[in-house]
Every structure is written in structure tokens, then in C-alpha cells.
Design an enzyme around this catalytic site. Structure first.
Site, PDB file in Angstrom:
ATOM      1  N   HIS A 271       0.860  -1.186   0.000  1.00 46.32           N
ATOM      2  CA  HIS A 271       0.000   0.000   0.000  1.00 46.32           C
ATOM      3  C   HIS A 271       0.901   1.243   0.000  1.00 46.32           C
ATOM      4  O   HIS A 271       2.073   1.156   0.376  1.00 46.32           O
ATOM      5  CB  HIS A 271      -0.846   0.067   1.285  1.00 46.32           C
TER       6      HIS A 271
ATOM      7  N   CYS B 221      -2.498   0.319   9.828  1.00 51.48           N
ATOM      8  CA  CYS B 221      -3.660  -0.479   9.377  1.00 51.48           C
ATOM      9  C   CYS B 221      -4.634  -0.796  10.497  1.00 51.48           C
ATOM     10  O   CYS B 221      -5.802  -1.065  10.237  1.00 51.48           O
ATOM     11  CB  CYS B 221      -3.242  -1.834   8.824  1.00 51.48           C
TER      12      CYS B 221
HETATM   13  C1  CIR Z   1      -4.630  -7.762   3.553  1.00 51.33           C
HETATM   14  O1  CIR Z   1      -3.976  -8.448   2.767  1.00 51.33           O
HETATM   15  O2  CIR Z   1      -5.567  -7.072   3.177  1.00 51.33           O
HETATM   16  C2  CIR Z   1      -4.266  -7.805   5.019  1.00 51.33           C
HETATM   17  N1  CIR Z   1      -3.720  -9.102   5.335  1.00 51.33           N
HETATM   18  C3  CIR Z   1      -3.289  -6.713   5.368  1.00 51.33           C
HETATM   19  C4  CIR Z   1      -3.848  -5.334   5.213  1.00 51.33           C
HETATM   20  C5  CIR Z   1      -2.888  -4.280   5.589  1.00 51.33           C
HETATM   21  N2  CIR Z   1      -3.517  -3.005   5.604  1.00 51.33           N
HETATM   22  C6  CIR Z   1      -2.884  -1.848   5.468  1.00 51.33           C
HETATM   23  O3  CIR Z   1      -1.674  -1.818   5.198  1.00 51.33           O
HETATM   24  N3  CIR Z   1      -3.591  -0.740   5.542  1.00 51.33           N
END
Ligand code: CIR
Length: 253
Positions: free
Chosen positions: A161, A248
Site C-alpha cells: 500500500h 492499518c
Molecule cells: C490484507 O492483505 O488485506 C491484510 N492481510 C493486510 C492489510 C494491511 N492493511 C494496510 O496496510 N492498511
């Protein structure tokens, strides 16, 4: 500066969530412990915390940053790019009704995840990633520009991201790693650079007077402290196994 955050308890299904890294399965006891420590660090930084109940149907739903973006006046409900995460928006929309009256939504086939959204004062940067597509980014841009914000769309090369590799610290200063070091879109900001072996620490959070950062990244910690910030470290090992960074785990406003 933030007054309020929303977090969501990790579910037992968290261990079956999405990941692109090969760091092993998370240990659910440690996950819960680290999540508690995160909440405590946030409280120490002076914010009120609303904790949402866990949802076993959505293994990645503890990463509440992705299904919404909250501004001073309104909230935007995203449309996550990951198939298994699309339904997370319902609970987040519901929870945000306590705090905001005005809502926008990103519509399919557009996709946006909040991890790709970086706010620097009245300027939003949105990353084009495997999770946020051009249609979604354009919808986001139109909504935000209508609301008076500037928006820059940034094409990602490698990071998961946008905020995986860059954090705004306040005071016109960013922390940048990898492809964002000396990136032309961020050249107006002073940069603290993160060495490649500490790349994970590029995702941290300025919360009021402190910078909350992942534990175990001494070079970055020292750099942040040397420009005058206090830091609080939080162990993030189990969230890292699922591609999750520190930002996150909360929605902040
Ligand atoms: C995903 O793959 O969506 C989750 N395992 C990790 C999301 C991480 N989110 C973020 O960096 N905002």
C-alpha cells in the site's frame, strides 16, 4: 491532531487472513496481546478508543484502516480490492455513523483501500496498487476535490500500500522508504529516510505529541527522536506476518 480512533478486535480466523509474505502463521495469543498494547499506546498518546467486536467472517477485518477514510467533515467508505475484504465495509459504515453524518462511497468496479491513502494537511495522496485501481482512485479524487482537497495519484512500483512506504510526521516532514525516497511527488517535504533493512518501520503514526512505531527498528527510532519526537514502540510481529503495518490497525480522526 487526533481525538478518536476506532479499532477492531482480531478474530480467531485472523490466522487465515491474506498475506504475501512468508513469515509463518501468527500466534493468536500474541496477536491479541499486541493488539492490546497498540490500544494502550494510543490511549497514552491521548486518544479515545472505540473497540469494535471481532468478526470471524472477515479474517482481515482488524485492519480497519482499509474499508474507510475519515476526514474532519465526512467519511468515505471504500471498496476494498481484496475479494475477501469487500464485506468489511458494512460494519465500518455502521460504526462511523456515531461520528459522521455525511458519507461517500467508492463504487465497483472502482477499488480503493485506505492503506493507499495518505493525508498531508489539505492534500490527499492515493496510491495505485494491487488493491486500489485507477477507477477507484479517480472516484476518490473527484470526491475529495469537490470537498476542497488537493489530490495526487501516485503509481506504486513495489509497496503493498502507499502507506507501507511513507508516513507523514507533521511539520512538513515525512518518513520514506524504498521507492518513496526522493520521489518527485513528495519533494516538497523534508524526508527522514528508512534504511532497507528497517523498511517495515516506514509505516508508523504521529499521534498528538508522540510517534508510535513498530518495535525493533533502532536506526529509524533514533532518526525520529533526533528531530525532536518522542516515540512509543509497539511489537507488531504477528500483524507483520499478515502484511499489516501499524497504521492499518486503526481509523483516526
Ligand atoms: C490484507 O492483505 O488485506 C491484510 N492481510 C493486510 C492489510 C494491511 N492493511 C494496510 O496496510 N492498511
Amino acid at each position: 491532531m487526533y481525538k478518536q480512533i476506532i479499532v477492531k478486535k482480531p478474530s480467531n480466523s485472523f490466522v487465515n487472513g491474506l498475506t504475501t509474505v512468508n513469515l509463518g502463521k501468527p500466534n493468536i495469543e500474541k496477536v491479541l496481546e499486541q493488539h492490546n498494547d497498540y490500544v494502550e499506546a494510543m490511549k497514552k498518546a491521548g486518544v479515545s478508543v472505540k473497540v469494535l467486536e471481532r468478526d470471524e467472517n472477515y479474517p482481515d477485518s482488524t485492519f480497519v484502516e482499509d474499508p474507510a477514510v475519515v476526514t474532519e467533515r465526512f467519511a468515505l467508505i471504500t471498496h476494498p480490492g481484496a475479494e475477501t475484504r469487500k464485506g468489511e465495509t458494512i460494519a465500518i459504515h455502521h460504526a462511523l455513523q456515531e461520528f459522521r453524518d455525511i458519507f461517500y462511497t467508492i463504487e465497483a468496479p472502482g477499488t480503493v483501500e485506505g492503506g493507499d491513502v495518505l493525508q498531508i494537511d489539505d492534500h490527499f495522496y492515493i496510491g495505485l496498487s494491487n488493491r486500489t485501481n485507477e477507477l477507484g482512485a479517480n472516484q476518490f479524487k473527484a470526491i475529495m476535490e469537490d470537498e476542497g482537497y488537493n489530490v495526487t495519484i501516485v503509481k506504486l512500483k513495489e509497496f503493498f500500500h502507499l502507506k507501507t512506504g511513507i508516513t507523514y510526521l507533521g511539520d512538513r516532514r515525512v518518513i520514506a522508504a524504498g521507492e518513496f525516497i526522493d520521489h518527485p511527488d513528495f519533494k516538497e517535504y523534508e524526508q527522514i529516510t528508512v534504511p532497507s533493512e528497517e523498511e517495515y518501520a516506514a509505516n508508523c503514526l504521529r499521534v498528538n505529541d508522540v510517534v508510535i512505531m513498530p518495535k525493533g527498528y533502532p536506526i529509524t527510532k533514533e532518526k525520529i527522536e533526533s528531530v525532536g519526537y518522542k516515540t512509543i514502540e509497539v511489537e507488531m510481529s504477528e500483524f507483520r506476518k499478515q502484511d499489516g503495518g501499524l497504521s492499518c490497525l486503526s481509523l483516526r480522526f
